[in-house]
Design a protein around this motif. Structure first.
Motif, short mmCIF file in Angstrom:
data_model
loop_
_atom_site.label_atom_id
_atom_site.label_comp_id
_atom_site.label_asym_id
_atom_site.label_seq_id
_atom_site.Cartn_x
_atom_site.Cartn_y
_atom_site.Cartn_z
N THR A 296 0.79 -1.13 -0.16
CA THR A 296 0.01 -0.09 0.06
C THR A 296 0.99 1.33 -0.18
O THR A 296 2.04 1.15 0.03
N ARG B 166 -2.20 11.20 -9.55
CA ARG B 166 -2.94 10.17 -8.98
C ARG B 166 -3.41 10.54 -7.72
O ARG B 166 -4.22 9.91 -6.96
N LEU B 167 -2.44 11.01 -6.52
CA LEU B 167 -2.70 11.41 -5.43
C LEU B 167 -4.09 12.39 -5.21
O LEU B 167 -4.71 12.01 -4.38
N LEU C 282 -0.25 3.25 -8.42
CA LEU C 282 0.29 4.45 -7.76
C LEU C 282 1.70 3.81 -7.03
O LEU C 282 2.66 4.55 -7.08
N LEU D 40 -3.56 4.20 1.04
CA LEU D 40 -4.16 4.21 -0.27
C LEU D 40 -3.77 2.58 -0.90
O LEU D 40 -2.76 2.51 -1.09
N ARG E 137 -11.50 12.40 -5.41
CA ARG E 137 -12.67 11.22 -5.45
C ARG E 137 -13.49 11.00 -4.01
O ARG E 137 -14.55 10.82 -3.88
N ARG E 138 -12.47 11.37 -2.95
CA ARG E 138 -13.19 11.25 -1.66
C ARG E 138 -14.04 12.51 -1.48
O ARG E 138 -15.16 12.47 -0.64
N ASP F 245 -6.19 12.77 -7.50
CA ASP F 245 -7.47 11.95 -8.04
C ASP F 245 -8.14 11.46 -6.71
O ASP F 245 -9.54 11.13 -6.45
N HIS F 246 -7.22 10.72 -6.27
CA HIS F 246 -7.89 9.86 -4.78
C HIS F 246 -8.53 10.78 -3.96
O HIS F 246 -9.62 10.58 -3.51
N ASP G 26 -3.32 1.08 -3.91
CA ASP G 26 -3.56 1.37 -5.52
C ASP G 26 -2.23 1.08 -5.94
O ASP G 26 -1.10 1.70 -5.85
#
Length: 262
Positions: A50, A131-132, A101, A96, A138-139, A134-135, A98
């Motif tokens: 992770t 990408r961070l 990532l 995360l 999204r939250r 985006d995560h 992912d």
């Protein structure tokens, strides 16, 4: 390198990190072992598959879970990579899961070890930071959806309480402290129909039950909250495909038939 304040690799065995903070975003991957840490009075774990993102200026500690310790690689990102407005979201869930990532962070570390590959490192950092974000964004969307779901159900409860006497959209908006347009939007998305259709449906259902009990259509219309007989007839037929009078007669006929059978 621009965007990165520091890179840190370590094999930790018996050291226990006390509560401390960093001014930067801490991006951590564990290559083997497991880290246990506290963040905002909640316990978390960092595993070797992770990614852990610790926000700036939030106290945390750290310790190995096993006697063999753990190997970690850390990149400290400066404020240009992630906005401070995302700190709360990272506090809520710093782990995360992912794989992509994690691979990109691994590649970033490898690239940073070689002099002369600055463009590749900058490119990899850009992909990691994107990408961070985006995560975390999204939250934000997930949290908004949860809030919207709550608003929709609060409006439904309000309509259930007031469907006979009725309630205006403006009054519902003021009661729930939500903009009228947003109320309509979230209710329709959550329940698959608009507030007005839901209210009319509740009225038709009540009128239908009153008709089956033998109440005259004119009285049932008033008791269920319809403006007048025409208003009642139009919506009743739209929902059930039959006029209130005919529905009442068919219901009475069924009741009589049941009585004869008995």
């Amino acid at each position: 390198m621009a965007g990165i304040d520091e890179v840190f690799h370590a094999h930790i065995t018996d050291h226990v990190y006390p509560m401390h903070t960093h001014e930067m975003w801490t991006l951590l991957i564990v290559d083997n072992g497991m880290v246990r840490y506290d963040l905002e009075r909640h316990e978390h774990g960092a595993l070797d598959q992770t990614v852990t993102l610790l926000p700036p200026n939030v106290p945390h500690n750290g310790r190995s879970v096993t006697p063999d310790g753990f190997r970690k690689r850390v990149v400290y990102l400066d404020a240009s990579q992630l906005e401070d407005s995302l700190i709360g979201l990272a506090v809520d869930s710093p782990v995360l899961d992912d794989p992509l990532l994690r691979r990109r962070i691994h590649q970033l570390h490898l690239t940073l070890e070689d002099q002369g590959d600055e463009l590749e490192a900058e490119s990899m950092l850009a992909l990691v930071s994107e990408r961070l974000r985006d995560h975390l964004h999204r939250r934000v969307e997930d949290r908004a959806q949860v809030q919207d779901s709550g608003i929709a159900h609060r409006l439904r409860e309000l309509l259930d309480e007031r469907f006979v006497q009725g309630i205006s959209l403006q009054e519902a908006s003021e009661t729930l402290h939500v903009h009228p347009a947003h109320l309509v939007r979230v209710f329709s998305r959550e329940l698959g129909m608009g507030p007005h259709q839901y209210l009319i449906g509740r009225r038709v259902d009540l009128a239908r039950r009153l008709l089956l009990r033998g109440m005259a259509p004119r009285l049932a219309a008033a008791a269920a909250g319809f403006y007048d007989q025409s208003h009642f007839n139009r919506h009743f037929k739209r929902f059930l495909g039959i006029s209130p009078g005919r529905y009442a007669r068919s219901g009475a006929a069924r009741t009589q038939a049941v009585g004869l059978v008995r």
